[in-house]
Design a protein around this motif. Structure first.
Motif, PDB file in Angstrom:
ATOM      1  N   SER A 160       0.813  -1.217   0.000  1.00 12.48           N
ATOM      2  CA  SER A 160       0.000   0.000   0.000  1.00 12.48           C
ATOM      3  C   SER A 160       0.850   1.272   0.000  1.00 12.48           C
ATOM      4  O   SER A 160       0.302   2.377   0.025  1.00 12.48           O
ATOM      5  CB  SER A 160      -0.918   0.008   1.228  1.00 12.48           C
ATOM      6  N   LYS A 161       2.184   1.140  -0.017  1.00 11.09           N
ATOM      7  CA  LYS A 161       3.044   2.328  -0.085  1.00 11.09           C
ATOM      8  C   LYS A 161       3.092   2.872  -1.514  1.00 11.09           C
ATOM      9  O   LYS A 161       3.139   4.082  -1.727  1.00 11.09           O
ATOM     10  CB  LYS A 161       4.465   1.978   0.383  1.00 11.09           C
ATOM     11  N   GLY A 162       3.113   1.955  -2.491  1.00 13.16           N
ATOM     12  CA  GLY A 162       3.108   2.362  -3.890  1.00 13.16           C
ATOM     13  C   GLY A 162       4.395   2.022  -4.615  1.00 13.16           C
ATOM     14  O   GLY A 162       5.494   2.138  -4.055  1.00 13.16           O
ATOM     15  N   VAL A 163       4.261   1.589  -5.852  1.00 17.42           N
ATOM     16  CA  VAL A 163       5.395   1.247  -6.722  1.00 17.42           C
ATOM     17  C   VAL A 163       5.184   1.971  -8.056  1.00 17.42           C
ATOM     18  O   VAL A 163       4.152   1.813  -8.691  1.00 17.42           O
ATOM     19  CB  VAL A 163       5.478  -0.279  -6.966  1.00 17.42           C
ATOM     20  N   ALA A 164       6.183   2.754  -8.458  1.00 19.61           N
ATOM     21  CA  ALA A 164       6.111   3.495  -9.730  1.00 19.61           C
ATOM     22  C   ALA A 164       6.716   2.629 -10.825  1.00 19.61           C
ATOM     23  O   ALA A 164       7.862   2.807 -11.244  1.00 19.61           O
ATOM     24  CB  ALA A 164       6.847   4.822  -9.617  1.00 19.61           C
ATOM     25  N   MET A 165       5.933   1.657 -11.311  1.00 18.99           N
ATOM     26  CA  MET A 165       6.438   0.666 -12.265  1.00 18.99           C
ATOM     27  C   MET A 165       6.944   1.320 -13.548  1.00 18.99           C
ATOM     28  O   MET A 165       6.324   2.231 -14.083  1.00 18.99           O
ATOM     29  CB  MET A 165       5.336  -0.331 -12.615  1.00 18.99           C
ATOM     30  N   ALA A 166       8.080   0.810 -14.051  1.00 13.45           N
ATOM     31  CA  ALA A 166       8.716   1.355 -15.242  1.00 13.45           C
ATOM     32  C   ALA A 166       8.543   0.419 -16.430  1.00 13.45           C
ATOM     33  O   ALA A 166       8.594  -0.803 -16.287  1.00 13.45           O
ATOM     34  CB  ALA A 166      10.201   1.591 -14.982  1.00 13.45           C
ATOM     35  N   ASP A 167       8.348   0.991 -17.598  1.00 13.56           N
ATOM     36  CA  ASP A 167       8.193   0.228 -18.832  1.00 13.56           C
ATOM     37  C   ASP A 167       9.573  -0.075 -19.427  1.00 13.56           C
ATOM     38  O   ASP A 167      10.447   0.799 -19.464  1.00 13.56           O
ATOM     39  CB  ASP A 167       7.363   1.041 -19.826  1.00 13.56           C
ATOM     40  N   ALA A 168       9.765  -1.308 -19.912  1.00 11.82           N
ATOM     41  CA  ALA A 168      11.054  -1.705 -20.476  1.00 11.82           C
ATOM     42  C   ALA A 168      11.476  -0.811 -21.630  1.00 11.82           C
ATOM     43  O   ALA A 168      12.668  -0.581 -21.850  1.00 11.82           O
ATOM     44  CB  ALA A 168      11.003  -3.161 -20.934  1.00 11.82           C
ATOM     45  N   ARG A 169      10.509  -0.288 -22.382  1.00 13.46           N
ATOM     46  CA  ARG A 169      10.840   0.589 -23.506  1.00 13.46           C
ATOM     47  C   ARG A 169      11.450   1.900 -23.027  1.00 13.46           C
ATOM     48  O   ARG A 169      12.376   2.430 -23.661  1.00 13.46           O
ATOM     49  CB  ARG A 169       9.594   0.845 -24.350  1.00 13.46           C
TER      50      ARG A 169
END
Length: 287
Positions: A160-169
């Protein structure tokens, strides 16, 4: 002079090769499986493994700049140390290294600690290096899409803290731009670290809500249970790796992967465009 890309047929490496090629760079792609090397005709493909000393020496010959990507394996640190030693032996001091977000803080996660060790080696030996620190890959969600669609729940315990997921591109394009910048520099540039994040910081509940909206039916969040995650992963991968995934998930739950001030703005400035979003990725794979 040539830029060598290791891990060239993986989810990030293949995009790095493509981005370098379209920018006119001379690219050499290192892979263990040439059958997966579906690149443009101008890309030089070489077969080898980071622990194969003879193959690595051959691959590094005539190379000016190295993109170093180590997969998560039991001998990842040995691979990194040998690759950097052989690069130094070959006279290569320009490197872009794919590390991980919070590598210096999440030292109880084995592959985070490994990458921090490689970062320290790059600094201690005076490499002209860019260290890229991406967050959790959006592209990892390909592995869990079947669970979401078939069973109606989102299984990744990202908390619940949060993850700023990144795109491989996005990761690959920044890598290619940094490789060319260092390759073309008249001299050594100072070591630099770039956090690579996504445009949105999502909790597990947020991710489930996006899947719900895209699929048009309720998708529940599976909850913050890294032990259950380990048990499920243990059916699909070696036990040591499943345990490592558990420890990583525990970090997501306790700390999240939250961008530092200015991270997103810096990436948008580098790329000259918006970052790829989680919602767009889900819409694509769901369709």
């Amino acid at each position: 002079m040539t830029i060598l890309v290791t891990g060239a047929t993986g989810r990030v490496g293949r995009h790095v090769v493509e981005q370098l090629f379209v920018r006119g760079a001379a690219v050499r792609a290192l892979t263990r499986d040439p059958a997966k090397a579906h690149f443009a005709a101008g890309v030089e493909v070489v077969v080898g493994d980071l622990l194969d000393i003879d193959a690595m020496r051959s691959a590094l010959a005539g190379v000016k700049t190295l993109f170093l990507l180590n997969a998560v394996t039991g001998d990842e640190f040995t691979q990194a140390i040998i690759a950097l030693n052989l690069a130094r032996e070959a006279g290569i001091d320009r490197v872009v290294y794919l590390s991980v977000f919070d590598a210096d803080r999440a030292v109880n996660v084995p592959h985070f600690a490994v990458k921090h060790g490689a970062e320290r080696m790059l600094e201690a030996l005076g490499f002209s290096a860019t260290i890229l620190r991406p967050t959790y890959f959006i592209d990892n969600e390909v592995m869990i899409q079947g669970v979401v669609k078939d069973y109606g729940f989102y299984p990744m315990p990202i908390g619940s803290k949060g993850v700023a997921m990144a795109d491989a591109r996005d990761i690959a394009e920044v890598a290619a731009m940094e490789l060319i910048r260092r390759d073309q520099a008249p001299g050594k540039l100072p070591l630099e670290t770039i956090n690579i994040v996504g445009p949105d910081t999502l909790t597990g509940a947020d991710a489930a809500a996006i899947w719900s909206e895209v699929l048009g039916r309720p998708i529940a969040y599976g909850g913050d249970d890294p032990s259950g995650f380990e048990a499920n992963m243990g059916r699909l991968m070696p036990k040591w790796m499943a345990y490592e995934m558990r420890v990583m998930a525990e970090r997501y739950v306790s700390d999240g992967m939250i961008p530092r001030e200015g991270d997103r703005e810096r990436l948008v400035k580098i790329l000259g465009r918006p970052l790829h979003s989680y919602r767009d990725f889900v819409a694509k794979v769901a369709g």
